[in-house]
Design an enzyme around this catalytic site. Structure first.
Site: not given
Ligand code: ARG
Length: 484
Positions: A49, A309, A348, A181-182, A311, A351, A316, A343, A303, A136
């Site tokens: 990660s 044009k 993970q 409206t509409h 745009n 994020k 958008e 956990y 364009s 964790n």
């Molecule tokens: N990279 C992990 C996450 O974002 C960190 C926690 C990992 N904990 C574990 N017991 N493997 O969740």
């Protein structure tokens, strides 16, 4: 020292399904002999990660420094170790800031990358930092800190957009435009009133972000893996040091809760929905048949083959990015659905959607504020369109009720007949002859014409929250004062 340039992919950049081992046996670094042979390359590829969670480096270092200081204050670590850890972490922060830190895939995530680097820098003391905590509670803390910072910066951008809109609303408190409206011409309103409608929406968005922040602001650090710890830690101390209101109350909940991220994404989704509506209106107002406003080159593109044009790409894309933000919310809800306590590595996956949605909303808010400041209203055209489509028909009906004492339903019927008359003659309401109106309702007098203009129409809407320019000017001034 280990090779910090370990790569997961083979030479062709593929994540092969072969039994090739990763070049550095990360298992030996983290879990000792049990995984001595090192993880399969695919295992590393799915597990890693650091490519995205390196965004948490500041929060991770801040959290570790607070944790170390607490361990020192509680007599769990020696003052010398705490000092070495603190200086080492400060040094790592400086390395990362300067772009001199090598993030290593084989070290999986930001927590291990920083801890291993700390060991390289200060030796054994670093190995005591992880006392009384786990990755964790560490990641839960880091991520809360990151989302809290994001809430603050998004809220500041929302406030800036509200300011921009309230400023333009004050300028256009009396500029009449067609109200729809509409998407059918309904009654005249003022442009300022229309903009202030969005200020109200945005103020609720800011409120939702504030509420989410208040609920988020509890510290999971010290919940350890899931059960708490036998070390005499002081969770109140770390919570306070990190600016949290209090420590979280249940260790299982602490490491498994991602409501804070979901609430944040929910608030962003509603906000993005609002921005997409405004973006759509900008697109409509700029379109050739409407031409109620124009944007400069700053927020439009030309364009390549049609020189006439201009745009509204920024609008958008603001409309379109709503999709990624809703997607982030739906994605994380789905990740969390059905997860047993406490956990699991599934989490993970929390994020990337949050990072992506934050970047998207920040761009959308900046672009929208830019367009609001940039747009030029064609007030003459707005007024002309505001008067078309029998937009003052309701004013005529109200006059029949007020002056002639007609029940509203009868007035509606009489007005309908007069509108039909105007339609047949291909003219707008103020151009209908008195004699023609009197043929429908003999008691109508010359005085009726006073209510048939768009200016008279908006000026009469003085009910609380109505579009009368006096109301709009006061509301815009109130908002500008609140936002100053
Ligand atoms: N990279 C992990 C996450 O974002 C960190 C926690 C990992 N904990 C574990 N017991 N493997 O969740």
């Amino acid at each position: 020292m280990m090779d910090r340039r370990v790569r997961l992919r083979d030479r062709d950049g593929r994540f092969g399904l072969s039994k090739d081992k990763a070049e550095t046996p990360v298992g030996q670094l983290q879990w000792g002999g049990r995984f001595g042979a090192g993880p399969d390359a695919v295992m590393q590829a799915i597990n890693v990660s650091i490519g995205f969670d390196q965004k948490l480096w500041r929060e991770d270092i801040t959290g570790s420094r607070a944790h170390a200081a607490m361990l020192g204050a509680q007599g769990i670590l020696s003052a010398a170790d705490v000092e070495a850890i603190d200086a080492g972490l400060a040094g790592i922060a400086a390395e990362i800031e300067a772009g001199k830190f090598t993030f290593v895939d084989a070290l999986e995530d930001i927590h291990t990358n920083i801890e291993v680097r700390l060991t390289e820098r200060i030796g054994d003391a670093a190995r005591r930092l992880h006392t009384g905590r786990s990755r964790n509670d560490q990641v839960a803390t880091d991520f809360r800190l990151w989302v809290r910072g994001a809430i603050d910066s998004v809220t500041a951008q929302v406030t800036d957009l509200m300011k921009a809109m309230a400023g333009r609303a004050a300028e256009h408190a009396a500029s009449v435009m067609p109200g729809f409206t509409h998407l059918q011409t309904a009654q005249p309103v003022t442009f300022g009133h229309h903009l202030l409608a969005y200020v109200e929406m945005l103020s609720r968005d800011a409120g939702r972000l504030r509420d989410a922040r208040a609920r988020l602001n509890e510290c999971p650090l010290g919940a350890a893996a899931l059960a708490g710890t036998s070390f005499p830690i002081n969770r109140h101390m770390t919570a306070a040091a990190l600016g949290f209101d209090r420590p979280t109350a249940n260790s299982l909940d602490s490491v498994s809760d991602r409501d804070f991220a979901l609430e944040y994404l929910s608030a962003l989704s509603i906000l993005a929905m609002h921005l997409s509506r405004f973006a759509e209106e900008i697109i409509i107002w700029c379109s050739s048949p409407y031409k109620l406003i124009s944007l400069t080159d700053a927020f439009t593109t030309g364009s390549s083959i049609m020189p006439q044009k201009r745009n509204p790409d920024a609008a958008e894309l603001t409309r379109a990015k709503t999709g990624r933000i809703f997607g982030a919310l739906l994605g994380l809800l789905t990740v969390m659905k059905g997860l047993p306590m406490a956990y699991a590595k599934d989490m993970q996956e929390d994020k990337e959607p949050v990072f992506d949605a934050t970047e998207a909303i920040s761009l959308c808010l900046a672009a929208t504020a830019g367009m609001v400041r940039d747009m030029q209203a064609d007030t003459a055209r707005m007024a002309a369109l505001a008067g078309s489509g029998f937009s003052t028909a309701t004013d005529l009906a109200d006059w029949l009720v007020r002056v002639l004492g007609m029940p509203f339903r009868d007035a509606h019927h009489v007005t309908g007949r007069i509108v039909k008359l105007a339609e047949d003659q291909n003219i707008d309401l103020p151009a209908v002859k008195l004699a023609d109106m009197q043929a429908v309702e003999p008691r109508i007098t010359e005085a009726v014409y006073q209510v048939l203009t768009v200016d008279a129409s908006v000026a009469s809407r003085t009910s609380f929250g109505g579009t009368a320019p006096s109301n709009v000017a006061a509301a815009a001034a109130k908002w500008l004062e609140i936002l100053a």
